[in-house]
Design a protein around this motif. Structure first.
Motif, short mmCIF file in Angstrom:
data_model
loop_
_atom_site.label_atom_id
_atom_site.label_comp_id
_atom_site.label_asym_id
_atom_site.label_seq_id
_atom_site.Cartn_x
_atom_site.Cartn_y
_atom_site.Cartn_z
N ASP A 98 -63.52 46.87 65.26
CA ASP A 98 -64.71 46.52 66.04
C ASP A 98 -65.23 47.74 66.80
O ASP A 98 -66.43 48.01 66.82
N PHE A 99 -64.30 48.46 67.42
CA PHE A 99 -64.71 49.65 68.17
C PHE A 99 -65.48 50.62 67.28
O PHE A 99 -66.57 51.07 67.65
N TYR A 100 -64.91 50.98 66.14
CA TYR A 100 -65.58 51.98 65.30
C TYR A 100 -66.90 51.46 64.73
O TYR A 100 -67.87 52.21 64.63
N ARG A 101 -66.95 50.19 64.40
CA ARG A 101 -68.22 49.62 63.92
C ARG A 101 -69.28 49.76 65.00
O ARG A 101 -70.40 50.21 64.74
N ILE A 102 -68.94 49.41 66.22
CA ILE A 102 -69.88 49.49 67.34
C ILE A 102 -70.25 50.95 67.63
O ILE A 102 -71.43 51.29 67.74
N PHE A 103 -69.24 51.79 67.76
CA PHE A 103 -69.46 53.18 68.15
C PHE A 103 -70.30 53.93 67.12
O PHE A 103 -71.28 54.60 67.46
N ILE A 104 -69.94 53.81 65.86
CA ILE A 104 -70.65 54.55 64.81
C ILE A 104 -72.10 54.08 64.67
O ILE A 104 -72.98 54.88 64.35
N HIS A 105 -72.36 52.83 64.99
CA HIS A 105 -73.73 52.32 64.87
C HIS A 105 -74.58 52.56 66.12
O HIS A 105 -75.75 52.18 66.15
N LYS A 106 -74.03 53.22 67.12
CA LYS A 106 -74.80 53.53 68.33
C LYS A 106 -75.89 54.55 68.08
O LYS A 106 -76.93 54.52 68.72
N SER A 107 -75.63 55.48 67.15
CA SER A 107 -76.65 56.50 66.86
C SER A 107 -76.35 57.19 65.53
O SER A 107 -75.21 57.19 65.05
N ASP A 108 -77.39 57.79 64.98
CA ASP A 108 -77.22 58.56 63.74
C ASP A 108 -76.34 59.78 63.99
O ASP A 108 -75.59 60.20 63.11
N ALA A 109 -76.41 60.35 65.20
CA ALA A 109 -75.58 61.52 65.52
C ALA A 109 -74.10 61.16 65.48
O ALA A 109 -73.28 61.94 64.97
#
Length: 147
Positions: A37-48
């Protein structure tokens, strides 16, 4: 003698954090659903952020997150700069991955989002306990990453 509601003992933030960790992370092996869940959320926060993880071995990265949380928690409890804490700061700093300082706040916010998703009873007080516990280590990393 009866206690009124204002006299009832409330858990300290340390106890609240410890209870939450025991519930959400446990001992030893990490909570796979929480990490995912963390990585799904974190990675989708921005293209950067997505670009930073484009060529990453996510299996190894998930283990590193678990280990990093352990390091941050230990640093908060002891204020001792361990070899693991030094490596963590170095890995994110100018000679490592050169992580922009603002991303540490996004990282922490993403972790909080994942904790809320994993525990329907997770509260604002629990969130504050996590933030207070992780703050010393994040501050240490940001300090050395900004140099």
């Amino acid at each position: 003698m009866n206690q009124t509601s204002s006299q009832i003992a409330h858990p300290t933030y340390e106890q609240r954090f410890n209870d939450s960790v025991a519930k959400l992370v446990g001992q030893g092996a990490y909570n796979v659903a929480l990490i995912e869940d963390f990585y799904r959320i974190f990675i989708h926060k921005s293209d950067a952020i997505a670009a930073l993880f484009a060529n990453t071995n996510m299996s190894a990265q998930k283990t590193m997150l678990h280990d990093s949380l352990d390091t941050l928690i230990e640093f908060s409890r002891t204020k001792h700069v361990s070899q693991e804490m030094q490596k963590l700061a170095h890995a994110h700093g100018p000679k490592g991955h050169k992580i922009p300082l603002y991303l540490f706040d996004v990282w922490l916010d993403s972790l909080m989002d994942a904790l809320y998703q994993q525990d329907a009873a997770f509260s604002r007080e629990d969130e504050l306990a996590w933030r207070l516990t992780l703050a010393p280590g994040i501050t240490f990393i940001k300090f050395y990453s900004g140099k």
